[in-house]
Scaffold this motif. Structure first.
Motif, PDB file in Angstrom:
ATOM      1  N   UNK A  50       0.840  -1.198   0.000  1.00  0.00           N
ATOM      2  CA  UNK A  50       0.000   0.000   0.000  1.00  0.00           C
ATOM      3  C   UNK A  50       0.874   1.246   0.000  1.00  0.00           C
ATOM      4  N   UNK A  51       2.012   1.190   0.723  1.00  0.00           N
ATOM      5  CA  UNK A  51       2.907   2.339   0.749  1.00  0.00           C
ATOM      6  C   UNK A  51       3.446   2.625  -0.644  1.00  0.00           C
ATOM      7  N   UNK A  52       3.827   1.559  -1.381  1.00  0.00           N
ATOM      8  CA  UNK A  52       4.346   1.750  -2.741  1.00  0.00           C
ATOM      9  C   UNK A  52       3.285   2.370  -3.628  1.00  0.00           C
ATOM     10  N   UNK A  53       2.037   1.852  -3.532  1.00  0.00           N
ATOM     11  CA  UNK A  53       0.948   2.404  -4.343  1.00  0.00           C
ATOM     12  C   UNK A  53       0.741   3.871  -4.006  1.00  0.00           C
ATOM     13  N   UNK A  54       0.831   4.201  -2.681  1.00  0.00           N
ATOM     14  CA  UNK A  54       0.636   5.591  -2.264  1.00  0.00           C
ATOM     15  C   UNK A  54       1.699   6.485  -2.889  1.00  0.00           C
ATOM     16  N   UNK A  55       2.967   6.027  -2.880  1.00  0.00           N
ATOM     17  CA  UNK A  55       4.032   6.863  -3.444  1.00  0.00           C
ATOM     18  C   UNK A  55       3.810   7.069  -4.939  1.00  0.00           C
ATOM     19  N   UNK A  56       3.333   6.016  -5.622  1.00  0.00           N
ATOM     20  CA  UNK A  56       3.169   6.130  -7.072  1.00  0.00           C
ATOM     21  C   UNK A  56       1.945   6.950  -7.454  1.00  0.00           C
TER      22      UNK A  56
ATOM     23  N   UNK B   7       4.436   2.245   6.107  1.00  0.00           N
ATOM     24  CA  UNK B   7       5.740   1.618   6.280  1.00  0.00           C
ATOM     25  C   UNK B   7       5.986   1.288   7.742  1.00  0.00           C
ATOM     26  N   UNK B   8       5.625   2.216   8.655  1.00  0.00           N
ATOM     27  CA  UNK B   8       5.766   1.883  10.090  1.00  0.00           C
ATOM     28  C   UNK B   8       4.997   0.613  10.386  1.00  0.00           C
ATOM     29  N   UNK B   9       3.699   0.616   9.996  1.00  0.00           N
ATOM     30  CA  UNK B   9       2.876  -0.545  10.265  1.00  0.00           C
ATOM     31  C   UNK B   9       3.433  -1.789   9.608  1.00  0.00           C
ATOM     32  N   UNK B  10       3.833  -1.651   8.313  1.00  0.00           N
ATOM     33  CA  UNK B  10       4.293  -2.820   7.585  1.00  0.00           C
ATOM     34  C   UNK B  10       5.544  -3.414   8.177  1.00  0.00           C
ATOM     35  N   UNK B  11       6.557  -2.560   8.454  1.00  0.00           N
ATOM     36  CA  UNK B  11       7.825  -3.096   8.955  1.00  0.00           C
ATOM     37  C   UNK B  11       7.634  -3.710  10.325  1.00  0.00           C
ATOM     38  N   UNK B  12       6.870  -3.021  11.209  1.00  0.00           N
ATOM     39  CA  UNK B  12       6.688  -3.540  12.564  1.00  0.00           C
ATOM     40  C   UNK B  12       5.902  -4.850  12.530  1.00  0.00           C
TER      41      UNK B  12
END
Lengths: 101, 111, 327
Positions: free
Chosen positions: A23-29, A45-50
């Motif tokens: 979702x973070x990648x889609x948001x950046x794009x 990214x915080x949520x994903x990595x944690x």
């Protein structure tokens, strides 16, 4: 038995983390400007990595390894919002300067 | 198995060489040098890998991978960082004199 | 070993390197290049080279990227040159170099193809793996190679660092640092204050446990230099420089070199040869304890001082010029 349950939960956590990172990648794009992109990428990214670190916990095997993962997660939770805040402020400052104060 | 590593290393090296030969910005030249260095590092480390080997930290379980290329690679990384820093210092100094980072315009020392 | 994971990583390395070369915007190219560095660190970790992975992650994708950004922001006012020149014929500009590079690549790959396949340990490496514990007392074989078997090599390497620091300082000399810049906002400053002790602790653990776990003087010193750079970014340029002056950085760096040579000379005094470890009167200690492996902890500290002070003085020498331009 309980380890198997833990590992299954960990797998679910990792899947959720991968979804958040995607979702973070889609948001950046897809998002139009710096602030919305930052909003999407930092939160996801915080949520994903944690979540990925949490999901990896049952697979470490040793207490020391698990402790390391928890520390890495804590570092993420402190440093990632800080970095996004700094980027947002810098972007705002530059925007003000470009608009002639 | 290690052939993939060799292929990537050769690709990185040749891409870096191509960048150094064709690009005019001095920064692109430095990027090319960094890519060539990365290619050499990848080649050494993928050559050191032995199937089934563990990391070279004692006590070993079974056999270990070759530690000698690792030591060479470590040296190469630190030296590479130093000469890239020196290259930046040269670029910054040249930019103050020539007002450009175009390598074709650095002709002052040409005979 | 997961072959498909490795293949995906190799593919991404090639793609990011290609993107870094093709991008017109230099800033994006630098960020892409640092991503290539992180991917390579992952590959090194998968190929069972933890020391190399640590060094690659800290130095190549952390420190070098920050130096790139400083150099870029210093030169950003000059016009960006076009990728290819207009006067020269295009076949000379692109096609001939492309042909030369692909022929070279094919030849290199042809040569390397015979090296691939089953490979056993060479005699010297097998000796290192089998006898390191008894000959040096260290658990980290790569650290023992760097600081015991090939310590002379490492002394030469620290000399190269010294030469690079001198070169950068001489090239960028002239002009004094202006105490400008108030740094970032209050939140970032407090957050950094919270994180700094932990980063320092991490650096110290890498440095002092270099003979037991992956790491050592190079990696630990680089993390110390990273802390100096972070402080410069977060608290403004004057903050760290007013606390640790460039004079004391020079002293630290020279102290590291002198400590290294003194440890080496001690070996000569005992008649065992320059930089010899256990034949000189250094105790091997209990394997796995903090004070073991003879002179290796001392040499790790010496290299750490040298690398940490050296890399942060390179950064400050670059920053100095930057501020002069802003005046």
């Amino acid at each position: 038995m309980s380890l198997a349950v833990l590992r299954f939960t960990g797998g679910l956590c990792i899947a959720a983390g991968v979804f958040f990172s995607f979702a973070a990648v889609v948001a950046i794009l897809r998002f139009p400007d710096v602030y919305t992109r930052l909003h999407g990428s930092s939160k996801a990214l915080s949520g994903g990595a944690v979540l990925i670190l949490l999901g990896a916990l049952p697979y470490t095997g040793t207490a020391a390894g698990a402790m390391k993962l928890v520390l890495i997660g804590a570092f993420f939770l402190v440093s990632n919002p800080m970095a996004s805040h700094a980027i947002a402020r810098a972007a705002r400052k530059r925007e003000k300067e470009e608009n002639g104060q | 198995m290690s052939i993939m590593g060799f292929a990537t290393a050769v690709f990185l090296f040749c891409l870096g060489l191509f960048t150094v030969l064709t690009r005019r910005s001095a920064f692109k030249t430095v990027i090319g040098l960094m890519l060539m260095e990365s290619g050499v590092l990848l080649l050494l480390v993928s050559w050191a890998y032995i199937p089934g080997g563990g990391p070279p930290i004692l006590p070993l379980q079974g056999t270990g991978v070759d530690p000698l290329p690792h030591a060479l690679t470590l040296t190469a990384i630190v030296i590479g960082a130093c000469d890239i820093a020196l290259a930046f210092a040269f670029i910054m100094k040249l930019e103050r004199f020539e007002k450009s980072v175009d390598v074709d315009r650095f002709r002052r020392l040409r005979g | 070993m997961n072959v498909s994971l490795l293949a995906v990583l190799y593919l991404f390395i090639a793609v990011t390197a290609l993107v870094a070369v093709l991008l017109e915007d230099l800033l994006s190219a630098f960020i892409t290049l640092s991503f290539t560095g992180v991917l390579m660190a992952t590959v090194f970790a998968l190929l069972r080279a933890p020391d190399v992975a640590l060094t690659q992650a800290i130095i190549n994708s952390g420190l070098v990227t920050s130096l790139l950004l400083v150099a870029y922001s210093q030169t950003r006012k000059t016009p960006h040159p076009p990728e290819v020149c207009d006067e020269c014929p295009s076949w000379l500009q692109v096609k001939v170099p492309a042909f030369v590079c692909s022929v070279l690549g094919l030849l290199l790959f042809r040569g390397l193809y015979s090296l691939a396949g089953e490979r056993s340990l060479p005699e010297a490496s097998a000796h290192y793996l089998a006898r390191t514990l008894e000959e040096t007392g260290a658990l980290n074989v790569v650290g023992a190679l760097l600081l015991d078997y090939r310590a002379f090599d490492t002394l030469g390497e620290t000399t190269v660092i010294f030469a690079a620091v001198s070169g950068v300082s001489i090239l960028l000399s002239g002009g004094k640092r202006v105490h400008s810049g108030h740094g970032l906002s209050y939140i970032v400053k407090r957050g950094m204050a919270l994180l700094t002790p932990f980063i320092l602790l991490y650096a110290a653990s890498i440095l002092f446990l270099g003979h037991l776990t992956p790491g050592g003087g190079f990696q630990g010193g680089s993390v110390f230099a990273t802390v100096a750079i972070l402080m410069c970014v977060v608290y403004g340029t004057g903050f760290e420089a007013s606390r640790i002056s460039s004079k004391s950085k020079e002293t630290l760096e020279a102290g590291g070199a002198i400590l290294f040579v003194l440890v080496g000379l001690l070996g000569i005094a005992w008649g065992a040869g320059f930089l010899s470890n256990l034949p000189a009167p250094f105790s091997a200690g209990t394997p796995g304890s903090l004070l073991s492996a003879g002179s290796m902890p001392l040499l790790n500290i010496a290299v750490g001082l040298k690398v940490g002070a050296g890399l942060s003085s390179i950064f400050y020498a670059m920053i100095k010029i930057l501020e002069l331009e802003d005046e």
